[in-house]
Write an enzyme that holds these catalytic residues in place. Structure first.
Site, PDB file in Angstrom:
ATOM      1  N   HIS A   1       0.875  -1.187   0.000  1.00  0.00           N
ATOM      2  CA  HIS A   1       0.000   0.000   0.000  1.00  0.00           C
ATOM      3  C   HIS A   1       0.909   1.233   0.000  1.00  0.00           C
ATOM      4  O   HIS A   1       1.776   1.376  -0.869  1.00  0.00           O
ATOM      5  CB  HIS A   1      -0.905  -0.115   1.240  1.00  0.00           C
ATOM      6  CG  HIS A   1      -2.090   0.799   1.288  1.00  0.00           C
ATOM      7  ND1 HIS A   1      -2.471   1.628   0.258  1.00  0.00           N
ATOM      8  CD2 HIS A   1      -3.000   1.022   2.293  1.00  0.00           C
ATOM      9  CE1 HIS A   1      -3.563   2.307   0.617  1.00  0.00           C
ATOM     10  NE2 HIS A   1      -3.897   1.958   1.848  1.00  0.00           N
TER      11      HIS A   1
ATOM     12  N   HIS B   1      -1.904  -2.695  -9.666  1.00  0.00           N
ATOM     13  CA  HIS B   1      -2.911  -2.116  -8.780  1.00  0.00           C
ATOM     14  C   HIS B   1      -4.128  -3.021  -8.772  1.00  0.00           C
ATOM     15  O   HIS B   1      -4.480  -3.599  -9.791  1.00  0.00           O
ATOM     16  CB  HIS B   1      -3.309  -0.707  -9.260  1.00  0.00           C
ATOM     17  CG  HIS B   1      -4.009   0.070  -8.197  1.00  0.00           C
ATOM     18  ND1 HIS B   1      -5.363  -0.010  -7.993  1.00  0.00           N
ATOM     19  CD2 HIS B   1      -3.524   0.911  -7.253  1.00  0.00           C
ATOM     20  CE1 HIS B   1      -5.686   0.766  -6.968  1.00  0.00           C
ATOM     21  NE2 HIS B   1      -4.603   1.335  -6.503  1.00  0.00           N
TER      22      HIS B   1
ATOM     23  N   ASP C   1       2.836   5.363  -6.769  1.00  0.00           N
ATOM     24  CA  ASP C   1       4.031   5.294  -5.932  1.00  0.00           C
ATOM     25  C   ASP C   1       5.316   5.224  -6.748  1.00  0.00           C
ATOM     26  O   ASP C   1       6.391   5.514  -6.235  1.00  0.00           O
ATOM     27  CB  ASP C   1       3.953   4.075  -5.003  1.00  0.00           C
ATOM     28  CG  ASP C   1       2.932   4.281  -3.907  1.00  0.00           C
ATOM     29  OD1 ASP C   1       2.875   5.405  -3.385  1.00  0.00           O
ATOM     30  OD2 ASP C   1       2.183   3.353  -3.593  1.00  0.00           O
TER      31      ASP C   1
HETATM   32  N1  CMC Z   1       5.529  -7.240  -9.999  1.00  0.00           N
HETATM   33  C1  CMC Z   1       5.446  -8.507 -10.512  1.00  0.00           C
HETATM   34  N2  CMC Z   1       4.303  -9.226 -10.558  1.00  0.00           N
HETATM   35  C2  CMC Z   1       3.214  -8.658 -10.048  1.00  0.00           C
HETATM   36  C3  CMC Z   1       3.211  -7.369  -9.506  1.00  0.00           C
HETATM   37  C4  CMC Z   1       4.422  -6.652  -9.491  1.00  0.00           C
HETATM   38  N3  CMC Z   1       4.481  -5.430  -8.981  1.00  0.00           N
HETATM   39  N4  CMC Z   1       1.972  -7.068  -9.082  1.00  0.00           N
HETATM   40  C5  CMC Z   1       1.212  -8.126  -9.342  1.00  0.00           C
HETATM   41  N5  CMC Z   1       1.942  -9.110  -9.933  1.00  0.00           N
HETATM   42  C6  CMC Z   1       1.452 -10.397 -10.421  1.00  0.00           C
HETATM   43  C7  CMC Z   1       1.225 -11.335  -9.256  1.00  0.00           C
HETATM   44  O1  CMC Z   1       2.360 -12.133  -9.002  1.00  0.00           O
HETATM   45  C8  CMC Z   1       0.058 -12.142  -9.741  1.00  0.00           C
HETATM   46  O2  CMC Z   1       0.543 -13.124 -10.619  1.00  0.00           O
HETATM   47  P1  CMC Z   1      -0.217 -14.574 -10.730  1.00  0.00           P
HETATM   48  O3  CMC Z   1      -1.552 -14.274 -11.305  1.00  0.00           O
HETATM   49  O4  CMC Z   1       0.683 -15.350 -11.632  1.00  0.00           O
HETATM   50  O5  CMC Z   1      -0.279 -15.119  -9.337  1.00  0.00           O
HETATM   51  C9  CMC Z   1      -0.778 -11.156 -10.554  1.00  0.00           C
HETATM   52  O6  CMC Z   1       0.158 -10.157 -11.006  1.00  0.00           O
HETATM   53  C10 CMC Z   1      -1.889 -10.489  -9.770  1.00  0.00           C
HETATM   54  O7  CMC Z   1      -1.302  -9.932  -8.602  1.00  0.00           O
HETATM   55  P2  CMC Z   1      -2.014  -9.868  -7.196  1.00  0.00           P
HETATM   56  O8  CMC Z   1      -0.998  -9.699  -6.136  1.00  0.00           O
HETATM   57  O9  CMC Z   1      -2.973 -11.018  -7.061  1.00  0.00           O
HETATM   58  O10 CMC Z   1      -2.867  -8.523  -7.372  1.00  0.00           O
HETATM   59  P3  CMC Z   1      -3.507  -7.682  -6.213  1.00  0.00           P
HETATM   60  O11 CMC Z   1      -4.606  -6.912  -6.837  1.00  0.00           O
HETATM   61  O12 CMC Z   1      -3.841  -8.563  -5.063  1.00  0.00           O
HETATM   62  O13 CMC Z   1      -2.323  -6.702  -5.737  1.00  0.00           O
HETATM   63  C11 CMC Z   1      -0.805  -4.905  -5.630  1.00  0.00           C
HETATM   64  C12 CMC Z   1      -2.156  -5.387  -6.151  1.00  0.00           C
HETATM   65  C13 CMC Z   1      -0.723  -3.388  -5.814  1.00  0.00           C
HETATM   66  C14 CMC Z   1      -0.686  -5.190  -4.119  1.00  0.00           C
HETATM   67  C15 CMC Z   1       0.320  -5.621  -6.403  1.00  0.00           C
HETATM   68  O14 CMC Z   1       0.246  -5.303  -7.776  1.00  0.00           O
HETATM   69  C16 CMC Z   1       1.715  -5.285  -5.863  1.00  0.00           C
HETATM   70  O15 CMC Z   1       2.177  -5.946  -4.926  1.00  0.00           O
HETATM   71  N6  CMC Z   1       2.401  -4.243  -6.443  1.00  0.00           N
HETATM   72  C17 CMC Z   1       3.662  -3.772  -5.924  1.00  0.00           C
HETATM   73  C18 CMC Z   1       3.419  -2.904  -4.680  1.00  0.00           C
HETATM   74  C19 CMC Z   1       2.864  -1.549  -5.050  1.00  0.00           C
HETATM   75  O16 CMC Z   1       3.357  -0.884  -5.957  1.00  0.00           O
HETATM   76  N7  CMC Z   1       1.852  -1.102  -4.276  1.00  0.00           N
HETATM   77  C20 CMC Z   1       1.256   0.248  -4.437  1.00  0.00           C
HETATM   78  C21 CMC Z   1      -0.162   0.206  -4.908  1.00  0.00           C
HETATM   79  S1  CMC Z   1      -0.738   1.813  -5.477  1.00  0.00           S
HETATM   80  C22 CMC Z   1      -0.742   2.847  -4.076  1.00  0.00           C
HETATM   81  C23 CMC Z   1      -1.731   2.467  -3.055  1.00  0.00           C
HETATM   82  O17 CMC Z   1      -2.917   2.372  -3.367  1.00  0.00           O
HETATM   83  O18 CMC Z   1      -1.340   2.292  -1.911  1.00  0.00           O
END
Ligand code: CMC
Length: 428
Positions: free
Chosen positions: A266, A307, A364
């Site tokens: 987050h 996201h 971010d």
């Molecule tokens: N790098 C590599 N792979 C990723 C990433 C990433 N940054 N984000 C998602 N994936 C992959 C993940 O491994 C998964 O793959 P699979 O389907 O093979 O298991 C797929 O994409 C879906 O990911 P998820 O974790 O199930 O998606 P989510 O909606 O639960 O998570 C997220 C969203 C933002 C937590 C995630 O994209 C992430 O960890 N990003 C990096 C951290 C980040 O930049 N966070 C800031 C978010 S924006 C500001 C805010 O709102 O706070």
């Protein structure tokens, strides 16, 4: 309410359960599952990917089209034409203020920037190397011990006073955390400065010499606050709502929000982006970083990418990128880390893995770079996010209380042991 129905039939039962389908002003329709509990069922939705936890009029996101609206106004227009306090007023009150309302709101915020002298003692209790987010969590919650006069959440006047206090004092508390971490005297706020300039003054001023705030940096800071002001039912806002639904006081609720924001998935991502870029170290290492991020056996992720809701682009990231370019040009800063970031973005945006999973740079990714360029220390990045998000948290807290919400209490699918008898210690 529409009279459309969804019908749920369950194997082994003749009953068809009718559920109302509700439509918002814009956005997808929502199936109201509240009658299910009386039929003996719950829904299961880990991570709340398919669940609307409340009805809200504050912020709308269309993740497919990259749209973010506060009270109907696009974030791009607010970032260009408004300022953070005006956006705060909008989030809290539902409409843009007229000139008098704006002047009154600003004046109230500026008059309440100072904190009780005893608050300093809390900071003195923290180790010199305490993370500013740790200090912020503690001190925001501790404010509830100073304001017994306004903690009745059922009194609209108390709610209003506390809201203004929190918006006014967050920059002071944030800057105090920084000053503590570098061992400098705390700077008292200057109420003749605008919101962002006052924050920068308290961060970088010192009692020994004059400090003049650079207007380019102050405007960029204000935009950063605007871009973080609200984002509908994200993890920290949902935390504030959930804490608030118990009747907890607003300082405790906002402290809970600060805690939830801290995580690297987050708000903590802006700090994590810089750690990642430092780890990558050089443009030549970008390909191997992207390879690692794609490897399911490797826990490394591209921080600042992806996201839960945006599956096209994050409109905040677009504005942040433009602001980043403006600031770097205006300040004449050249940062090798920016070259790594640009290469990373270029490679990731062309990569099938990132395209298929719809992973784009989020807010971010650029906020980390811009905050670094204007000289904000790394451990203050998430604090700045928290400062900006305070207006949104408070707007949701007010809305939640106004709805006379019941306590937030999710259920579960229990998969543990069935009932069994206790076994005495000597028989185990
Ligand atoms: N790098 C590599 N792979 C990723 C990433 C990433 N940054 N984000 C998602 N994936 C992959 C993940 O491994 C998964 O793959 P699979 O389907 O093979 O298991 C797929 O994409 C879906 O990911 P998820 O974790 O199930 O998606 P989510 O909606 O639960 O998570 C997220 C969203 C933002 C937590 C995630 O994209 C992430 O960890 N990003 C990096 C951290 C980040 O930049 N966070 C800031 C978010 S924006 C500001 C805010 O709102 O706070």
């Amino acid at each position: 309410m529409s009279d459309r129905k969804a019908r749920l039939s369950i194997d082994g039962s003749d009953e068809v359960i009718e559920l109302n389908v509700r439509s918002g002003t814009i956005g997808p329709d929502v199936i109201d599952v509240t009658p299910l509990t009386s039929k003996g069922y719950f829904t299961l939705d880990p991570g709340f990917t398919s669940t609307a936890s409340c009805e809200s009029k504050i912020t709308y996101i269309d993740g497919g089209r990259g749209v973010l609206l506060h009270r109907g106004y696009p974030i791009e227009q607010l970032a260009e034409k408004s300022d953070y306090l005006e956006v705060s007023y909008l989030l809290l009150n539902g409409e843009l203020p007229n000139a008098k309302q704006k002047a009154d709101f600003d004046a109230t915020v500026y008059r309440h920037t100072m904190v009780n002298e005893w608050v300093k003692e809390f900071y003195n209790g923290f180790r010199y190397d305490a993370h500013p987010m740790a200090m912020l969590c503690g001190v925001v919650g501790a404010l509830s011990s100073f304001y017994h006069d306004s903690l009745d959440i059922h009194d609209p006047e108390h709610r209003q006073i506390t809201t203004m206090r929190l918006i006014s004092k967050m920059p002071t508390l944030a800057a105090m955390a920084y000053k503590h971490s570098i061992g400098q005297p705390v700077m008292y706020p200057r109420n003749d400065l605008d919101y962002a300039s006052n924050f920068l003054y308290m961060m970088w001023g010192n009692p020994c010499e004059e400090y003049e705030v650079n207007p380019v940096i102050a405007r960029a800071m204000d935009k950063i606050f605007i871009l973080h002001a609200d984002h509908e039912q994200n993890a920290s806002t949902s935390t504030v709502r959930l804490a608030g639904s118990t009747g907890a006081n607003p300082f405790a609720c906002i402290a809970a929000g600060v805690g939830a924001l801290w995580g690297p998935s987050h708000g903590g991502a802006n700090e994590a982006v810089i750690h990642m870029l430092e780890e990558i170290g050089d443009v030549s290492n970008v390909y191997s970083a992207v390879r690692r991020a794609k490897d399911p056996k490797d826990s490394f992720r591209l921080m600042g990418f992806g996201h839960r809701v945006y599956k096209n682009f994050d409109p905040r990231a677009k504005v942040m990128k433009e602001t980043c370019d403006e600031v770097l040009n205006a300040l004449g800063v050249s940062d090798p880390m920016l070259d790594i970031a640009k290469k990373l973005e270029e490679i990731a945006l062309q990569d099938d893995y990132f395209i298929e999973k719809k992973l784009y740079p989020n807010v971010d990714f650029y906020s980390g770079i811009i905050l670094r360029a204007i000289g904000i220390p790394l451990n203050m990045f998430t604090v700045i996010f928290a400062l900006g998000r305070t207006a949104g948290w408070l707007a949701h807290w007010h809305e939640m209380l106004g709805d006379h919400s019941r306590i937030g209490r999710p259920r579960q699918l229990y998969t543990g042991s069935d009932v069994r008898d206790f076994v005495d210690l000597n028989k185990r």
